[in-house]
Structures are given as C-alpha cells and as structure tokens.
Design a protein around this motif. Structure first.
Motif, mmCIF file in Angstrom:
data_model
loop_
_atom_site.group_PDB
_atom_site.id
_atom_site.type_symbol
_atom_site.label_atom_id
_atom_site.label_comp_id
_atom_site.label_asym_id
_atom_site.label_seq_id
_atom_site.Cartn_x
_atom_site.Cartn_y
_atom_site.Cartn_z
ATOM 1 N N UNK A 168 -11.471 -31.917 -20.113
ATOM 2 C CA UNK A 168 -11.883 -30.737 -19.940
ATOM 3 C C UNK A 168 -13.333 -29.644 -19.903
ATOM 4 N N UNK B 208 -3.176 -40.341 -15.321
ATOM 5 C CA UNK B 208 -2.405 -40.873 -16.343
ATOM 6 C C UNK B 208 -3.921 -40.261 -17.511
ATOM 7 N N UNK B 209 -4.684 -40.441 -17.299
ATOM 8 C CA UNK B 209 -5.374 -38.603 -18.086
ATOM 9 C C UNK B 209 -4.938 -38.220 -18.561
ATOM 10 N N UNK B 210 -4.800 -36.947 -17.610
ATOM 11 C CA UNK B 210 -4.393 -35.877 -17.766
ATOM 12 C C UNK B 210 -2.726 -36.007 -19.361
ATOM 13 N N UNK B 211 -1.703 -37.184 -18.092
ATOM 14 C CA UNK B 211 -0.777 -36.919 -19.260
ATOM 15 C C UNK B 211 -0.848 -37.786 -20.530
ATOM 16 N N UNK B 212 -2.087 -38.201 -21.032
ATOM 17 C CA UNK B 212 -2.217 -38.625 -22.165
ATOM 18 C C UNK B 212 -2.970 -38.004 -22.989
ATOM 19 N N UNK B 213 -3.543 -36.624 -22.476
ATOM 20 C CA UNK B 213 -4.188 -35.887 -23.496
ATOM 21 C C UNK B 213 -5.580 -36.261 -23.366
ATOM 22 N N UNK B 214 -6.147 -37.529 -22.457
ATOM 23 C CA UNK B 214 -7.498 -37.828 -22.098
ATOM 24 C C UNK B 214 -8.364 -37.155 -22.015
ATOM 25 N N UNK B 215 -8.191 -36.677 -20.326
ATOM 26 C CA UNK B 215 -8.420 -36.058 -19.390
ATOM 27 C C UNK B 215 -10.243 -35.218 -20.577
#
Lengths: 797, 197
Positions: A39, A30-37
C-alpha cells in the motif's frame, strides 16, 4: 442470480475459463491476505525522509507572520517549506477551479489548511519541528451557512474570483448554481389534492477509507520526480502536480501504489504535491503518511445539505409537480462542487415521473471544511429528501408507501427533468417489488430458550441496556437513481494497452491501463475481459502508471464501464490483428479463414460454429501484437445554465432497499436488523464482486443514517471530531445481514450491457433506514444522521 | 534503546528505538513487516492487530519497550502459525481450552520466509484462503487485522455462531465490504476446519 429481460448480445458463457460472468478471484488476493501487498503507506526507500504538514488551527484568518527558525534549527530536520518556497508562478490546484493553495498564502480559509511542510529523518522529529513553527493569525469572521454566505455585506471567501461559473451565480460566495425548469409547476400544483412540503438536513459524511493518505516521492536524476501514491486518477493528479513543480508532465512519473479504499476521497490532491516539493528540495526520497486525525483534514467530505422540497399528488396517487431548492455546503474550496450541483439538480426528482418541476441547486463557498466527491455525489442528499417526501405523501393519501412509489415509478422512455430520455431498462417498480416480497427477519431474536435474553441481538448490545422493554420494530423502503460516468459534456474517455504473445508455448495477454484499483476489483474484471475476448488463460495485469494514456477516474460508478470498455475495445482490435496474421499464414488451408465471424477461444482460433482452425500459439509464433487505444462512451452535453435542459448523462443505475430496524425508544438506540437490496446491474461481470460492492455501499448509507457525521462548530467552523473515536463508522455489530437481489437487464449502449454499480446502493440505503425508524417511532425525523437525542426528545438546541 | 523480541518465531532485535515508538512502527518501519496496518493509530480500527504472547492486541497501542522478551505474531506469520498449531493439535478444535502453543514447541518452531518473488507462502492458513474464496477482500487494508482476530477466534471456538463472530470482530473496522463476506469467510473457514477433523 436472477436474470430477466432482454438477453445481452454476447456469446452466452465464455468458452475460456475465467471469462466474464464468472466469480473469478482477485489477482491481488493472496498478497493482501499475507500482508505482502504494498500500500502507499508501506513504501520504503534507502535514506528516505518523513514529511509532515503543518495545518491551520483556525478556520478563517489572515496570516500575519510565520517563523520557521526554531524548526529549521532542529537536528534531523532537512527542510521547512512555506508558500514563499513554491518554485513557480502556479501556486494553486483544483479539480474544476484552481482555487486551492498548495500552501496557504496570506490567509487561511478553513480549519486544517496546509500552511507549512517539514522533512526530517524520523516522523516524530518532523512532527516536533512542525510544532515549533510559529504562526501569527488575525482571525476573521467565519461564514458557515447560506445566510452568512449570501448576506449583502458578507466577507468573500475568494476575492477576485474569475472562474467561468462566476457569471452565472447570484453571489461570489456561491460556487455554482443549476436551475432546472420543465413544464409549469405552479399550474400543475392546482391539480394536486395534497401538497407536502419538507425541509431536510443532511450531515457532513466522510469517506473514512482505512488506508490513510500517503505516498513516496523519489527525486530522479533528470531533475524530475517519481511519485508512488494512492489516488483515484493518476492523470488528473499529474495535470495538477506538474505545473506547481515547474516540470513537464513527462518528468513527473507516477505509479499507483496500493490503495486502501477511496469512495471519492482520493479524487482531490492531498499530499502528492507536498511530497514532491520536499523531495525536490532535499534531493532525498520523502514519505508522507497522514495519521487518522490528519486524514480527516487531508481530504474533502460529502457536502452537507439543506433541502427544501414541495410535492403535490392527486387522490389516486399520481404526482403532480415538484419544487425544490438544494443548498450544498462546498466549504472553503471548490473541489468537485460544480459537478455535484449538476448531479443533485438533475437527479432531484428521483426515479419518478413528474412532468412539471422547478428545481434549483447551489453550492456555497464557506469557511467550513472543503467538500467534494463522495460515493453518490449529490444524488445521495437528494434521495434522502425525496424519499422522505414520498412516505409523507403516501401517508397523507392513505396509500401503501411501496405502492405509491410504484404508481409513479419511472420506466424506460421516461424523461428526466433535463428532458433527457432514460433509454435503457428502468426497473424501479420491479426492484421495489423484490425487496418487499422478501420474507421478514424473525421478530424478537433476542429471546432464547433460557431465562436470559441474548442482548447481542438488541439495540445497545452488550451494554445490556434493555432485555426487550421499550423496543419497537419498524420497516421502511426507499429507491433511488444514480447517473453513471462523468456528465455534462465532459470528455470521459479511457485508454487500454493490450499485448498478446507466446511465452513458453502458450499465448498470454498483458493488459496495461492507468486505472486506479481502489478495491473495486477492476483488475479482476480486466483479466476476465481479456480472457473472454482473446481466448487466453494467462493474463498479466501491468501496474497502473502514467506511462500509458489516461483511464479517467475510478469514481462515478464508471470504471468497469469505461476502462472495462477500453480493454474490451483494444482486445477486439488485437483479435482482428491476430486473425489477420492467421489469414496470412493459414488462409489457404481452410475456406473458413475468409469468413468474418472468427473467435479466439481456449487458446484456439475457432469459427462461430465451433470448428477449430488453428492454435493461437501457432498463429503468433514469435510475433507479438500490441495496441494502445482510447475508448469513449456516448457523448453528453452540458445542461443549459438557465433551464437545465440537455442530454447530460451517460447511463443510470437503480437500487431499492428495505430496512428493518429495532429501536429502544427509551434510550434512542437503533439496531438495524436487516437491510435488503435489489439492484439492476445490467450484466454482472463478476457476481461475487458485484454483491460485495452492493453490500459495502449499503453499509455506508447505513452509516450516515444513524452515526456518521463530521461535526463542525457553528461559531468557529472548527472540526470537533476528527478521529475514529468520535467519527463513528459502522462496525460488524452495527451492520445487519444484507441480502442482495441482482437483476441483469442489459443496457444495449454499454459494453456487455453492464451498468456501473458502485454508487446506487449508497443512495437508497439511508432513506430506507430513516423510513424504518420513523415507522417504529412515529417521529418526523428530517435530518440525518439520527442520533439518540433525536429519538428521545432530549436534543439540546 | 534496543528491544529484543520474537517475531513470527524468529528472534529479532531493534536498535535505536525511540522510547515513544509503538510496536506497530517498529514492525512496519524497522522490521520490514508492513502487513500490520496503520489505519488509525489510536486503537479504534483493529487494522494493526497482532498477537502478543497469543493475545490479540492493537500494536499501535503497545509501546515498543513493552514487547521486550515477548512473542509477536503478525499477519506475515499467520500461515506458519496456523500450520504449526495444526501439527500440534490436529483437528484444530479447542474445546477444552487447551489451545495455543507449548513453550517447547514454540522454541523448536521456525518460520519459513515468504518467497519475495510471488508473495506466496508455502501455503495459506485456512482463514486466509477463506477470505480470498469468500470475496472478503476488497481494498484489503482491514484484512490483516481481521485475519489475526478471526484466526484467534477459531482457535478458541471451532464453531462460532454469527453473534460470536460479530463479537470477536467488533474491534475491526472495514469500510468496503459491509462485513457480510467477512462473516461468510469465517463461516467457511470454520466449516472446512470441521470437515478436516
């Protein structure tokens, strides 16, 4: 999913939802598809500065002078550092040999070597300041290949070498050498009816992960530093960073930030030490983010190689002997070259039975870019060569290439050239059978009902270069063997901390390891293992950092095996401790508590007959059980330095590919139409992730077959294509459908019977594509990648 | 310089922007929107894809000044954007090409900020959910750009063929997946969209 062979000795189907064997979804999805993850390049800190590295513009030169005065004087610049500013006597680092300078001293040995560092308040200010640093070079002759490296009067890339390999190499410009001799190849050659010799060239591939090298270093109040970075192995970085900074390891606190792919390219230090140096010098947080151009200089590449092979076979298709010499170009610094040599030599025979072999692998020091770990690690180059040899032998004998391979295929019990038996299933012939049995994709898919061809299905695609004229199809096969884990006696352990407690009336588990999640899905699997072993639904994965023991590297296809094994092992001990509490509290209520075979399932303590004894929450109440334990796989030994004998490997994995290509013979354009894979994974802990991993590895193998190569100018040793404009990786248009057939033949030595899977698909993918192109064109093609000029005979020398 | 523009439905202004800064830099470093990624910064990889007045662009190749007065949608606003589109055009298909958002509707639109604790938006857009369900996310660095491009594809073509999908996503590099699961995800989102009609 096909399941054949011996059943694994585990409870079939975990009773707790989300356990091993299920395709549970990624916890970070979820974090990766919302741009919240977050990096490593997304880190931000109040008052932070931007770091910039100045790199050498020449490959081999003495540094006459460095003038930083103009850079220092620029507004917005906080620090400019050179070799003279390094704080301690430790000025080098390295994975195996500490030969890599943190900043160049007196000499640069390859194009793009770091010479100076700048910290400024805007990245553009830092770039401009770095450009103002004046370096005077006196260029030296460049060493670029075996002949120039080992010439009697060759300039030494590293004068005064004193590492432990130096006694075993014939020349100081050779990093490491590993011969392997078994049987008598010359005598066996007399039995051969046909002998095939070949000389093969493997180009320099780059990992080309999408997340550039980046991170944030924050000085801490105790004089130490916190580092948030993308890496494959936190503790290995720590060991190399702390001595250079002059800090004890506990004052360098590392946390893994989001990793945008790795593939071996993050095993070596890149910006870690530089960011810490700037942060400690300025007293401010410093962020470094390489752009793509710099990233090509910021990490090591896959060793380009020359491979000289000779095989013999009898008329009835049995291999008699093999002789080979593998020359790997390690570039200017050692990185992982010694281990790559060990891998290339010990796996140079491939998944075949050959009793009489004479093998030698070496890695060179040159002034080319440093090369080290990349997915497949020495086995990739060897597989490209031996699979080409198999096709040539089969053709000479008039035997079908798949049948010829099956005739000579390794099985469980076969000895490697090192004398080590393969003591787990080795379904080489079966994997080939499976890819061959798959129906072929339809011919001429560009033909439509209308008048116009669908050019998107043709080589050249929308450039509309053919409507099918001059297009021929070819089919090729390949199979490979890859070792799993760190070999040659390395203490390859991992650590897992597991806690179980009751929160809001429910038993929950926390798993804390230092494992680098680089996209492979280790965090998904750790949660699955904890659910299976502890019978809890809720599992929290603690961020990876250096507050827990080492997990070893996320490489060598080892992480699910070794850290997965560590999590399983710790969970088992936690379970025992929980049951002990249960026995203490409830033992008198039911005789079954006294039996050994109790399990935790679905939040309950149950007997192996499924009878519920207690709720986990009632057993624990307000107690928490927490353990941190190390776990090791079977020990290995070093290869004998003269004969190469020794049980050096932990485990093996096998994959086979069939490639179907269409080639526009007029323009030399290749379209791979289908690339099917069969791989034995021992046990698929997460089938969805397994398939994704196999498809990704296959695609990287496709890349180096037809497009990927770092081009180094042979005269100047400068990199000519450090960008995604000129270093091409496959797009979705270049990548065909990749059907995957997964076997699960358990390896009884491994946790759950699993096999490491990450690298095997990268091995046989490349030679399968090459075999298909040869099949389509009739050309010999002894180098990879194949470019249009190789197919049209228009190559300029 | 100062740049005024709309990001995910909110009016924003960025101060002290150096003229050479890209839209990508402004989004990532000045707006606190790091979802658009910086894999190449040379327009080759698509990881920084955003929609500029509805059109997918590589934000690394757009100078910050070029977005003055214009509308940008990033991956962070994708769920809201998709939801709003669904409200405006139930069924989501765009057979007539009458897709996109009317100016009136856009002016009334308010983005809902994400919950910073969990990163959970109110709900994910169909394409975001499909990427998770199909296993199209591995390292995830290419994911935001792919999502923006794939969402735009499905907006103009509700039932794309495999060739259509490949063509639409050919500007987005992925290094982990081999693209197969990404194709699966777009097919899945298209199929669910069809079911919903």
């Amino acid at each position: 999913m096909a399941t054949t062979g011996t059943p694994t000795n585990i409870t079939q189907g975990s009773k707790t939802k989300g356990g091993i064997g299920e395709s549970t979804l990624r916890p970070d999805g979820t974090l990766k598809v919302t741009g919240e993850f977050a990096y490593s390049s997304d880190m931000w800190h109040e008052d932070m500065l931007w770091g910039q590295t100045l790199r050498s513009t020449v490959a081999h030169a003495e540094i006459k002078s460095i003038d930083i005065s103009e850079a220092v004087a620029m507004p917005g610049v906080y620090a400019v550092l050179t070799y003279d500013d390094l704080p301690t006597e430790v000025k080098n680092y390295g994975l195996e040999i500490q030969d890599t300078p943190v900043l160049a001293h007196g000499k640069v040995r390859h194009h793009g070597e770091p010479v100076a560092l700048v910290a400024a308040d805007h990245p553009e200010t830092a770039r401009r300041a770095a450009a103002k640093i004046k370096i005077e070079y006196a260029e030296l002759p460049v060493i670029t290949d075996e002949a120039s490296a080992t010439a009697p009067d060759a300039v030494l890339v590293h004068e005064g070498r004193d590492d432990h390999h130096i006694g075993h190499v014939p020349h100081p410009n050779i990093v490491h050498r590993q011969p392997i001799v078994r049987g008598d190849a010359d005598e066996a050659a007399k039995r051969a009816d046909v002998i095939v010799k070949g000389e093969y060239t493997f180009g320099m591939q780059d990992q080309a992960f999408l997340g550039p090298e980046s991170g944030l270093a924050v000085p801490s109040e105790d004089g130490g530093v916190e580092l948030y970075v993308a890496t494959q192995w936190l503790h290995s970085d720590l060991k190399q960073i702390a001595p250079v900074l002059g800090l004890p390891e506990e004052k360098v606190r590392m946390t893994l930030s989001g990793v945008g792919g790795a593939f071996g390219g993050r095993e070596d230090i890149s910006m870690q030490i530089h960011a810490c140096l700037l942060a400690l010098r300025t007293g401010k947080p410093v962020k470094i983010v390489y752009n793509r151009f710099e990233s090509f200089f910021g990490h090591v590449h896959r060793h380009p190689a020359k491979l000289y092979y000779e095989h013999g076979a009898t008329k009835d298709g049995k291999l008699t002997h093999m002789k080979c010499k593998i020359v790997l170009d390690g570039g200017a610094y050692a990185s992982a070259s010694p281990a790559v040599v060990g891998n290339a030599s010990s796996l140079s025979v491939g998944p075949y039975v050959i009793d009489d072999v004479d093998i030698e692998a070496i890695a060179l020091y040159t002034n080319n870019p440093p090369c080290g770990a990349m997915r497949g690690f020495g086995a990739v180059q060897a597989c490209f060569a031996y699979e080409a040899q198999m096709d040539k032998l089969a053709a000479k004998l008039g035997i079908d290439p798949v049948e010829f391979r099956q005739l000579n295929a390794m099985e469980q019990g076969t000895l490697l050239p090192t004398g080590q038996p393969v003591d787990s299933p080795a379904p080489v012939a079966e994997l080939l059978r499976r890819v061959k049995a798959r129906p072929l994709p339809p011919e001429q898919q560009w033909v439509t009902a209308g008048e116009q061809a669908d050019v998107r299905a043709l080589p050249g695609g929308l450039s509309n270069t053919t409507h099918g004229e001059g297009v021929v199809r070819g089919i090729g096969y390949a199979v490979g063997i890859k070792n799993v884990g760190f070999s040659e006696g390395f203490d390859d352990y991992s650590t897992a901390k597991v806690r179980v407690e009751v929160i809001n009336g429910e038993a929950v588990a926390t798993v804390h390891t230092a494992m680098a999640e680089v996209g492979q899905g280790g965090i998904t699997v750790h949660a699955q293992i904890a659910r299976t072993e502890l019978g809890v639904t809720q599992v929290t994965i603690h961020p990876a950092d250096t507050q827990v023991g080492s997990a070893g590297s996320t490489s060598a296809s080892r992480q699910t095996y070794v850290t997965g094994g560590a999590v399983k092992n710790t969970c088992e001990h936690v379970r025992e401790a929980v049951l002990e509490i249960g026995r203490r509290k409830f033992g008198s209520y039911h005789p079954a508590w006294a039996t050994a075979e109790l399990l935790l399932e679905g939040g309950k303590v149950v007997t192996d007959g499924g009878e519920v004894l207690a709720d986990l929450a009632d057993v624990l109440e307000d107690e928490a059980v927490e353990l941190e334990l190390e776990w090791r796989h079977r020990p290995t030994v070093a290869f004998d330095l003269r004969t190469g004998q020794g049980n050096g490997h932990v485990q093996y994995s096998f994959a086979a590919h069939r490639a179907v290509v269409e080639v526009d013979t007029e323009l030399g354009l290749v379209k791979v139409v289908e690339l099917s894979v069969a791989q034995d994974v021992g046990k698929a802990l997460n089938p969805l992730s397994v398939v994704g991993q196999i498809q990704g590895g296959t695609t990287q193998g496709l890349g180096v077959a037809v497009m990927e190569e770092i081009i180094v100018d042979p005269k100047t040793a400068k990199v000519r294509n450090p960008s995604f404009t000129d270093y091409l990786i496959p797009t979705i248009l270049d990548t065909p459908t990749i059907p995957v057939d997964v076997l699960e033949l358990a390896d009884e030595h491994a946790p759950y019977g699993l096999r490491g899977i990450g690298e095997a698909p990268t091995l046989s993918s490349t030679p399968a594509v090459l075999a298909a192109i040869r099949n389509a064109t009739g050309l010999e093609l002894n180098r990879t990648p194949v470019r249009p000029e190789h197919l049209t005979g228009t190559e300029s020398s | 310089m100062r740049v005024n523009f709309t990001v995910n439905g909110r009016k924003q202004e960025a101060d002290d922007v150096w003229e050479g800064e890209s839209l990508l830099y402004v989004l990532r470093e000045r707006m606190g929107l790091p979802g658009s990624k910086n894999a190449c910064e040379q327009g080759e990889c698509g990881s920084c894809t955003v929609r500029l007045d509805g059109v997918p662009v590589c934000s690394c190749l757009v100078a910050a000044g070029q977005v003055e007065g214009r509308e940008v949608v990033t991956v962070e606003g994708l769920a809201d954007y998709a939801k709003h589109r669904e409200d405006a055009h139930p069924g989501g298909g765009c057979a007539s090409g009458a897709c996109g958002t009317s100016i009136d509707a856009a002016q009334r639109w308010q983005a809902k900020p994400l919950d910073g604790q969990t990163g959970e938006a109110g709900a994910l857009s169909p394409i975001q959910q499909a990427f998770i369900d199909a296993g199209a996310v591995q390292c995830g660095f290419c994911t935001p750009g792919l999502l923006v491009a794939a969402d735009e594809l499905l907006e103009r073509n509700a039932s794309p063929s495999d060739q259509d999908i490949r063509e639409a996503l050919s500007g987005n590099l992925c290094r982990c997946t081999g693209y197969e699961k990404i194709l699966d995800a777009v097919r899945l989102a298209a199929a669910r969209q069809e079911e919903a009609v």
